[in-house]
Design an enzyme around this catalytic site. Structure first.
Site, PDB file in Angstrom:
ATOM      1  N   TYR A  93       0.891  -1.308   0.200  1.00  0.00           N
ATOM      2  CA  TYR A  93      -0.153   0.094   0.087  1.00  0.00           C
ATOM      3  C   TYR A  93       0.772   1.210  -0.149  1.00  0.00           C
ATOM      4  O   TYR A  93       1.826   1.541   0.600  1.00  0.00           O
ATOM      5  CB  TYR A  93      -0.908   0.125   1.220  1.00  0.00           C
ATOM      6  CG  TYR A  93      -1.765   1.279   1.363  1.00  0.00           C
ATOM      7  CD1 TYR A  93      -3.109   1.151   0.724  1.00  0.00           C
ATOM      8  CD2 TYR A  93      -1.368   2.374   2.161  1.00  0.00           C
ATOM      9  CE1 TYR A  93      -3.779   2.339   0.669  1.00  0.00           C
ATOM     10  CE2 TYR A  93      -2.092   3.494   2.274  1.00  0.00           C
ATOM     11  CZ  TYR A  93      -3.692   3.209   1.270  1.00  0.00           C
ATOM     12  OH  TYR A  93      -4.326   4.531   1.521  1.00  0.00           O
ATOM     13  N   LEU A  94       0.855   2.213  -0.761  1.00  0.00           N
ATOM     14  CA  LEU A  94       1.320   3.439  -1.014  1.00  0.00           C
ATOM     15  C   LEU A  94       0.632   4.551  -0.597  1.00  0.00           C
ATOM     16  O   LEU A  94      -0.387   5.096  -1.339  1.00  0.00           O
ATOM     17  CB  LEU A  94       2.019   3.560  -2.494  1.00  0.00           C
ATOM     18  CG  LEU A  94       2.754   2.314  -2.855  1.00  0.00           C
ATOM     19  CD1 LEU A  94       3.147   2.533  -4.291  1.00  0.00           C
ATOM     20  CD2 LEU A  94       3.928   2.329  -2.256  1.00  0.00           C
ATOM     21  N   ASP A 194      -0.337   2.153 -20.475  1.00  0.00           N
ATOM     22  CA  ASP A 194      -1.610   2.550 -20.168  1.00  0.00           C
ATOM     23  C   ASP A 194      -1.594   3.872 -19.323  1.00  0.00           C
ATOM     24  O   ASP A 194      -2.082   4.024 -18.051  1.00  0.00           O
ATOM     25  CB  ASP A 194      -2.522   1.597 -19.474  1.00  0.00           C
ATOM     26  CG  ASP A 194      -4.066   2.013 -19.271  1.00  0.00           C
ATOM     27  OD1 ASP A 194      -4.316   2.910 -19.920  1.00  0.00           O
ATOM     28  OD2 ASP A 194      -4.906   1.114 -18.610  1.00  0.00           O
TER      29      ASP A 194
END
Length: 286
Positions: A93-94, A194
């Site tokens: 998790y950032l 993307d």
């Protein structure tokens, strides 16, 4: 299910990880996003149907390649698998923060260096992967014009036709794109594939990329995508050009490259994207 995922996280960490209650961050009919946390750790978890496992595996492969190649921060993959008819992907998790102009300029410089990293002699990827929820074919090819016309534009047009949206004669459009890109034979750079604001962030003063659709191709396709759904701040492009200025003719090729992503959005979401795709196709002859 969550007990199994916690056990897999524990195995990856080499330390016990327990979480009482996952927190759902967002989700739709195709994918749900959760935060798993305890006082020591936080993890970002994607859940989808069992049939989406290959898509997650392709994402892992892309993240691994980007991690090796780049000074851009890439989230660590913790675990990926299938349990209880669900596929899952666990990432670190950032905690993202708001970037300043220097951060954006640095990100541009780092992306240019990523594009310069060990270019390949051919265009493609070691396997077919995904652009969003759509399959992205990546058969190796020596000619960029042929690769992009057939495996990007032509393939998307065929998928749309099968869905009942025949926007143009597919063979004619493939031939037109080959003609327009005929004299353009760029280095085959490692691409994110993307690149838009929803697939990047910043931790402290370090840029971060995720949700890739990697392949080796023209670096300009990443830049064109970055301008499609809300252009990135100008310092990003200034930083990129500090390291590797764009080639002559980029503005001309940009709309061709953006057509690929508009076609994919038309396939996934329909609506106004179908009209936008038709307009871009008509403008190929302009």
């Amino acid at each position: 299910m969550w007990q199994h995922i916690c056990e897999q996280i524990s195995s990856s960490l080499g330390a016990r990880f327990d979480c009482d209650k996952p927190t759902q961050l967002k989700g739709d009919s195709e994918q749900q996003i959760y935060l798993l946390e305890n006082p020591q750790y936080q993890f970002f978890v994607k859940l989808a149907s069992k049939g989406q496992h290959q898509r997650f595996e392709s994402e892992v492969l892309g993240l691994e390649h980007l991690r090796v190649a780049s000074a851009i921060y890439i989230p660590q993959v913790i675990s990926c698998g299938v349990v209880a008819q669900k596929s899952y992907l666990v990432l670190e998790y950032l905690p993202f923060v708001k970037p300043d102009e220097k951060d954006w300029r640095s990100f541009g410089q780092q992306l240019a260096k990523l594009h310069q990293f060990e270019p390949q002699p051919m265009y493609g990827w070691q396997e077919d992967n995904y652009i969003g929820l759509s399959v992205q074919p990546n058969q190796w090819h020596k000619k960029w014009a042929t690769f992009f016309a057939e495996q990007r534009i032509g393939y998307q047009l065929q998928l749309l036709k099968e869905k009942g949206h025949e926007l143009a004669n597919i063979d004619s459009i493939i031939a037109k794109v080959k003609e327009l890109l005929h004299n353009h034979q760029p280095k085959a750079s490692l691409l994110h594939g993307d690149l838009w604001q929803g697939n990047l962030g910043f931790i402290l003063h370090q840029s971060c990329l995720f949700d890739p659709a990697c392949y080796y191709g023209d670096r300009e396709t990443d830049l064109a995508m970055s301008e499609l759904f809300g252009q990135l701040p100008m310092p990003f492009y200034q930083g990129y050009n500090d390291i590797w200025p764009v080639d002559e003719g980029y503005e001309y090729r940009k709309s061709i490259y953006q057509l690929y992503h508009i076609l994919n959005h038309a396939l996934l979401f329909g609506g106004n994207y179908l009209a936008s795709a038709h307009t871009l196709i008509v403008n190929l002859d302009a």
